[in-house]
Motif scaffolding. Structure first.
Motif, short mmCIF file in Angstrom:
data_model
loop_
_atom_site.label_atom_id
_atom_site.label_comp_id
_atom_site.label_asym_id
_atom_site.label_seq_id
_atom_site.Cartn_x
_atom_site.Cartn_y
_atom_site.Cartn_z
N UNK A 1 27.20 -23.71 60.29
CA UNK A 1 27.82 -24.47 61.38
C UNK A 1 29.28 -24.78 61.08
N UNK A 2 29.55 -25.28 59.87
CA UNK A 2 30.90 -25.74 59.52
C UNK A 2 31.89 -24.60 59.40
N UNK B 1 23.38 -18.35 77.13
CA UNK B 1 22.40 -18.51 76.05
C UNK B 1 21.99 -19.97 75.90
N UNK B 2 22.95 -20.87 75.95
CA UNK B 2 22.64 -22.29 75.79
C UNK B 2 21.77 -22.80 76.94
N UNK B 3 21.98 -22.26 78.14
CA UNK B 3 21.11 -22.63 79.26
C UNK B 3 19.66 -22.27 78.94
N UNK B 4 19.45 -21.08 78.43
CA UNK B 4 18.09 -20.66 78.09
C UNK B 4 17.49 -21.57 77.02
N UNK B 5 18.29 -21.89 75.99
CA UNK B 5 17.79 -22.75 74.92
C UNK B 5 17.48 -24.16 75.41
N UNK C 1 10.84 -30.33 59.27
CA UNK C 1 12.00 -31.04 58.71
C UNK C 1 13.26 -30.20 58.84
N UNK C 2 13.16 -28.91 58.56
CA UNK C 2 14.31 -28.02 58.66
C UNK C 2 14.82 -27.94 60.09
N UNK C 3 13.91 -27.74 61.04
CA UNK C 3 14.32 -27.61 62.44
C UNK C 3 14.87 -28.92 63.00
N UNK C 4 14.29 -30.03 62.60
CA UNK C 4 14.84 -31.32 63.03
C UNK C 4 16.28 -31.48 62.54
N UNK C 5 16.53 -31.07 61.28
CA UNK C 5 17.88 -31.16 60.74
C UNK C 5 18.83 -30.22 61.49
N UNK D 1 22.27 -31.00 63.92
CA UNK D 1 23.57 -30.35 63.78
C UNK D 1 24.03 -29.68 65.07
N UNK D 2 23.16 -29.64 66.08
CA UNK D 2 23.49 -28.94 67.31
C UNK D 2 23.17 -27.46 67.25
N UNK D 3 22.28 -27.06 66.33
CA UNK D 3 21.87 -25.67 66.18
C UNK D 3 20.50 -25.44 66.82
N UNK D 4 20.30 -24.21 67.33
CA UNK D 4 18.98 -23.76 67.74
C UNK D 4 18.48 -22.79 66.68
#
Length: 350
Positions: free
Chosen positions: A195-196, A43-47, A232-236, A240-243
């Motif tokens: 995330x946490x 999944x991370x490869x695709x992202x 702004x939300x997606x940048x944040x 955090x290391x989220x997609x």
């Protein structure tokens, strides 16, 4: 480096745990394949815009969760009041909830500061919820997808009704912008929690943007009113290391460039009112897709196999795509999850 497919990948290596699913859907153990890399890494490869080893299948490859300790989630799945006191009514026929007719929590957009009480997310015992409901079942080799419902526009429509929500976009854009900024603060805080406490790798974020025939608003209106907050939300989230997977129903092909510019990593949209193949080809270098894959009824086994293979190849050739298989053939002898896996493994290994 491409990894050739081996029949050893289909040998019995056990089952994935029945991690509690989103949207009130029952969870079942799922067959595990002997994959050359973990589903999470695939999944991370695709992202990361790399070639996956197989087409990710959300039914098999993800811990897809929507903790019902969130009032929004519980109300949307079963009925009741959400975080803003909006009453939701569950419908057993559609197996979903809608705002109870006659409900209104916001009398006017200019009064949102006085009339709305935002949830105190820090007061919720997220750690306890994770330990009691998820910790023993979560599969670390699968990516964790955390679902957040009620995006900025949907929330405004839930609070004030669609007619007034549309009017506010045009007549009170500054007030709407300030309210959406406050919603965005909450969404970012919720992503930090995902995330946490839940180890999320990705967020599915809901905000439907259209009817079956067109988008709710013009691309210019989306760009002016919504895009700055979602950027702004997606940048944040990315910090955090989220997609972020943007669940947005309706005929919204005219908004694709806006979705890309807002920084969404994936778009989850409808098959029946969008040309998903054309849109994926258009955006795959910036944004992939995730969508429900539910083969239509009425096919025999051979027709079903051909339909699945054709769909997998068509979407894999179009770009970065994740299937969310819904089993519409529970009595069939065809293992559709295996067929998706093998077909896409062979495609990507060529």
């Amino acid at each position: 480096m491409k990894i050739p497919f081996s029949e050893d990948e289909l040998k019995d290596v056990g089952m994935w745990n029945a991690v509690p699913k989103p949207y009130g859907v029952p969870a079942y153990p799922m067959r595990k394949f002997n994959t050359p890399i973990t589903p999470k890494e695939n999944f991370l490869r695709l992202c990361r815009k790399e070639t996956p080893v197989w087409m990710p299948n959300a039914t098999v490859d993800f811990n897809a969760i929507q903790p019902e300790i969130m009032a929004d989630a519980y109300a949307r799945n079963h009925g009741g009041k959400d975080w803003f006191g909006i009453e939701w009514q569950f419908d057993s026929v559609s197996n979903a909830a809608m705002v109870r007719p006659g409900t209104r929590r916001l009398s006017d957009i200019t009064k949102w500061r006085e009339e709305l009480e935002f949830p105190d997310l820090k007061a919720i015992d997220w750690e306890k919820d994770y330990k009691e409901n998820y910790e023993a079942l979560m599969e670390p080799e699968r990516a964790t997808l955390f679902i957040i419902v009620n995006g900025c526009f949907e929330r405004l429509a839930d609070l004030a009704g669609f007619m007034d929500a549309f009017s506010y976009l045009l007549e009170e854009p500054e007030e709407v912008g300030e309210l959406f900024s406050r919603f965005t603060d909450m969404h970012i805080e919720l992503m930090e929690i995902a995330k946490k406490y839940y180890g999320a790798d990705a967020i599915t974020f809901h905000d439907d943007m259209g009817t079956q025939i067109n988008s709710f608003m013009s691309p210019d209106t989306f760009r002016e009113i919504l895009l700055p907050h979602y950027k702004r939300m997606n940048d944040a989230a990315h910090e955090m290391g989220l997609y972020v997977n943007y669940h947005s129903c309706g005929c919204v092909g005219n908004q694709m460039e806006n979705f890309c510019d807002a920084g969404f990593d994936l778009w989850e949209g409808q098959e029946d009112c969008n040309d998903k193949v054309s849109l994926l080809k258009q955006t795959t270098d910036r944004m992939g897709q995730l969508s429900v894959f539910a083969p239509p009824p009425g096919m025999d086994d051979e027709e079903l196999k051909k339909y699945v293979v054709d769909h997998v190849l068509k979407m894999a050739e179009a770009g970065r795509y994740i299937a969310w298989f819904v089993n519409t053939y529970p009595e069939s002898s065809v293992d559709i999850n295996e067929l998706i896996y093998v077909t896409s493994r062979e495609f990507y290994s060529r």
